[in-house]
Design an enzyme around this catalytic site. Structure first.
Site, PDB file in Angstrom:
ATOM      1  N   ASP A  61     -51.901  -7.673   4.406  1.00 42.25           N
ATOM      2  CA  ASP A  61     -52.456  -8.004   3.100  1.00 42.25           C
ATOM      3  C   ASP A  61     -53.543  -6.808   3.066  1.00 42.25           C
ATOM      4  O   ASP A  61     -54.352  -6.653   3.666  1.00 42.25           O
ATOM      5  CB  ASP A  61     -53.322  -9.326   3.178  1.00 42.25           C
ATOM      6  N   ASP A  78     -52.075  -1.145   2.970  1.00 44.13           N
ATOM      7  CA  ASP A  78     -51.119  -1.361   1.836  1.00 44.13           C
ATOM      8  C   ASP A  78     -49.695  -1.638   2.543  1.00 44.13           C
ATOM      9  O   ASP A  78     -49.400  -0.829   3.358  1.00 44.13           O
ATOM     10  CB  ASP A  78     -51.118   0.202   1.196  1.00 44.13           C
ATOM     11  N   ALA A  79     -48.957  -2.367   1.936  1.00 45.43           N
ATOM     12  CA  ALA A  79     -47.647  -2.709   2.551  1.00 45.43           C
ATOM     13  C   ALA A  79     -46.701  -1.713   2.630  1.00 45.43           C
ATOM     14  O   ALA A  79     -46.006  -1.725   3.683  1.00 45.43           O
ATOM     15  CB  ALA A  79     -47.263  -4.154   1.744  1.00 45.43           C
ATOM     16  N   ASP A 134     -45.092 -12.354  -0.180  1.00 45.29           N
ATOM     17  CA  ASP A 134     -45.775 -13.477  -1.044  1.00 45.29           C
ATOM     18  C   ASP A 134     -46.699 -12.641  -1.732  1.00 45.29           C
ATOM     19  O   ASP A 134     -48.058 -12.795  -1.603  1.00 45.29           O
ATOM     20  CB  ASP A 134     -46.189 -14.390  -0.310  1.00 45.29           C
ATOM     21  N   HIS A 193     -45.200 -23.094  -1.187  1.00 47.79           N
ATOM     22  CA  HIS A 193     -45.168 -22.666   0.123  1.00 47.79           C
ATOM     23  C   HIS A 193     -44.185 -23.111   0.798  1.00 47.79           C
ATOM     24  O   HIS A 193     -43.489 -22.476   1.755  1.00 47.79           O
ATOM     25  CB  HIS A 193     -46.702 -22.839   0.640  1.00 47.79           C
ATOM     26  N   GLN A 213     -59.964  -6.297  -6.518  1.00 43.75           N
ATOM     27  CA  GLN A 213     -59.588  -7.251  -7.367  1.00 43.75           C
ATOM     28  C   GLN A 213     -60.769  -8.350  -7.480  1.00 43.75           C
ATOM     29  O   GLN A 213     -61.631  -8.157  -6.621  1.00 43.75           O
ATOM     30  CB  GLN A 213     -58.300  -7.796  -7.179  1.00 43.75           C
ATOM     31  N   ASP A 239     -53.978 -15.804   1.630  1.00 48.30           N
ATOM     32  CA  ASP A 239     -54.572 -17.242   1.811  1.00 48.30           C
ATOM     33  C   ASP A 239     -54.066 -17.985   3.005  1.00 48.30           C
ATOM     34  O   ASP A 239     -54.591 -19.024   3.323  1.00 48.30           O
ATOM     35  CB  ASP A 239     -54.291 -17.844   0.647  1.00 48.30           C
TER      36      ASP A 239
END
Length: 504
Positions: A312, A346-347, A364, A268, A238, A292
């Site tokens: 992530d 990868d989740a 998230d 959050h 990305q 983040d």
């Protein structure tokens, strides 16, 4: 004239190169359109369809080139070098300054497709005296298809992460020009030197564009964003942009805002504290996404947290927010905690291979605007999540806007319910996003627990939490289909909802 064998080898090699260039241009246009406009399925389908049909038109038009085939081939390479080389710049510029992006997208796609469609018939006809018809066609198409495969691997693995979109465009314009130069070298006795002068001029402006790509893209991107860009990176996954002005920081992924430091605490706190208050234990916590570190910051406010695993996909994000001085301050240097383990994977793969049970699972992720993200909002994925959630545990996911994408929000809630979890949907107002929704889920019916007042949160308390669970009539629950891997209804709901408010 050059002897036959070197001529054949050179032209067949040229076929291989132009096949690579052709597919790279196609991928560039689809990627840029997805980045600027979203809806990657639509734009890639549109670009591929237009490109292929234009190639067919080009192949048909090639029959009208009856003589001086060598001249036509060299002129074609120079034209493709200009249009293809400047394609990324033109598309970015059109989006930022002219506000008529799609007209330029159609024009460039049709032009490039038609010119590339002329190339193969021309090469076959130029080589007809060197090979039999069956060998000629076999040689040319074999190299063409191998070149396409090479480009398909090169684009995501090397070109996008290492060069970026605009530099890739200029570079492959130069490669097309190289093929033109190679053809001119073979046929220079009948073409003359005027073509060389034109090619030198084209090469000069393409090299200048290549060298100034960072400055060009920086100027255009600054036009697209409200504040000055302090960080920009194209990762294999990305495009990351960080802007800042007077201490205010904004983070974007593929042009979509992820947070604004002026109000991110609202998001959050709303994401994390209802689910933390709903779980008896905080010993083992999983965060999916949230690279983040902001959700992680909120989790670590609880002294009884045992360990936190943050998964992530993109290591560039977790690295940026753990090492960048300004950004790591925003998450209170949460990545430095001994309780935290970061896994860049990868989740889905992580959950599938993992055997642990978690007391709290916080999801998230970006909004479900494409298939790769949409599968992480599917029944199948939520069933995997349910299998890894402890009996007395709780999970939560951000669930897009119940106002801007009304059916998408309730589709997420319905999908989680169908994964045998008891849901508690809620929403709140975040100035940077608008009305935003979340879905909390548990194995046992328990509702949202009391918020720990000792945490001294800036926004959330028990009174606000009660209000968050009330839905006015215009965003109340509606009948929707569950999001399954076989249907991907969520993406349809999501796109339709946002298009009603912000028609691209």
């Amino acid at each position: 004239m050059v002897s036959t064998k070197p001529k054949e080898i050179a032209l067949l090699f040229g076929t291989f190169v132009i096949a690579i260039c052709g597919l790279v241009y196609e991928l560039l246009e689809g990627t840029i359109s997805s980045y600027l406009l979203g809806d990657s399925i639509y734009h890639f389908s549109l670009v591929i369809g237009l490109f292929m049909s234009s190639m067919g038109i080009g192949a048909w038009l090639s029959r009208f080139i009856d003589e001086r085939l060598e001249r036509a081939f060299v002129l074609l390479q120079m034209s493709i070098a200009l249009v293809g080389g400047f394609s990324a710049f033109v598309l970015f510029y059109a989006f930022a300054y002219i506000h008529n992006y799609q007209a330029f997208l159609y024009l460039i796609t049709i032009l490039l497709g038609a010119m590339l469609g002329i190339e193969i018939p021309l090469i076959i006809r130029i080589l007809k005296e060197s090979f039999s018809l069956k060998s000629n066609i076999s040689n040319v198409f074999t190299l063409d298809y191998i070149g396409a495969l090479f480009a398909a691997l090169l684009f995501p693995l090397v070109l996008v992460p290492q060069l970026g979109l605009m530099q890739t465009s200029f570079l492959f314009g130069l490669l097309n020009l190289f093929v033109g130069f190679m053809a001119w070298s073979i046929f220079r006795a009948i073409l003359g030197y005027r073509y060389l002068i034109v090619m030198v001029f084209i090469a000069t402006i393409l090299v200048a564009g290549l060298l100034k790509s960072d400055k060009l893209i920086g100027t255009i991107e600054n036009k697209l964003y409200q504040h000055d860009i302090i960080y920009s990176e194209q990762t294999p996954y990305q495009k990351l942009i960080v802007t800042a002005s007077r201490g205010r920081v904004q983070f974007y992924i593929n042009g979509a805002i992820q947070f604004d430091s002026i109000d991110e605490y609202r998001y959050h706190e709303s994401l994390v504290h209802p689910v933390m208050s709903s779980s008896i234990s905080h010993e083992n916590i999983l965060i999916i996404g949230g690279g983040d570190g902001m959700a992680l910051r909120e989790v670590l406010k609880y002294s009884d947290v045992g360990r936190v695993t943050l998964v992530d996909l993109d290591p560039s994000i977790t690295r940026l927010f753990s090492r960048h001085e300004l950004l790591s301050k925003l998450n209170h240097h949460s990545f430095d905690s001994d309780k935290v383990q970061v896994i860049n994977q990868d989740a889905w793969k992580f959950i599938e291979d993992n055997q642990e049970l978690y007391d709290v699972i916080i999801i998230d992720l970006p909004d479900p605007n494409n298939l790769s993200i949409g599968r992480l909002y599917s029944e199948t994925f939520y069933r995997l999540i349910s299998d890894h959630l402890s009996k007395a545990g709780a999970m939560v996911t951000q669930s897009t806007s119940p106002l801007f994408s009304h059916k998408a929000f309730w589709c997420i809630e319905e999908t989680i319910s169908n994964a045998s979890l008891i849901t508690t949907p809620y929403h709140t107002y975040i100035p940077s996003f608008g009305e935003w929704g979340f879905v909390l889920a548990t194995h046992q019916k328990m509702g949202i627990g009391e918020i720990d007042s000792s945490l001294n949160l800036r926004y959330l308390d028990d009174r606000v939490v009660k209000q968050m669970q009330l839905f006015p009539k215009d965003i109340a629950k509606v009948e929707v289909e569950s999001n399954r891997l076989s249907t991907h209804k969520l993406i349809y709901y999501y796109d339709k909802g946002w298009d009603e408010w912000y028609d691209n």
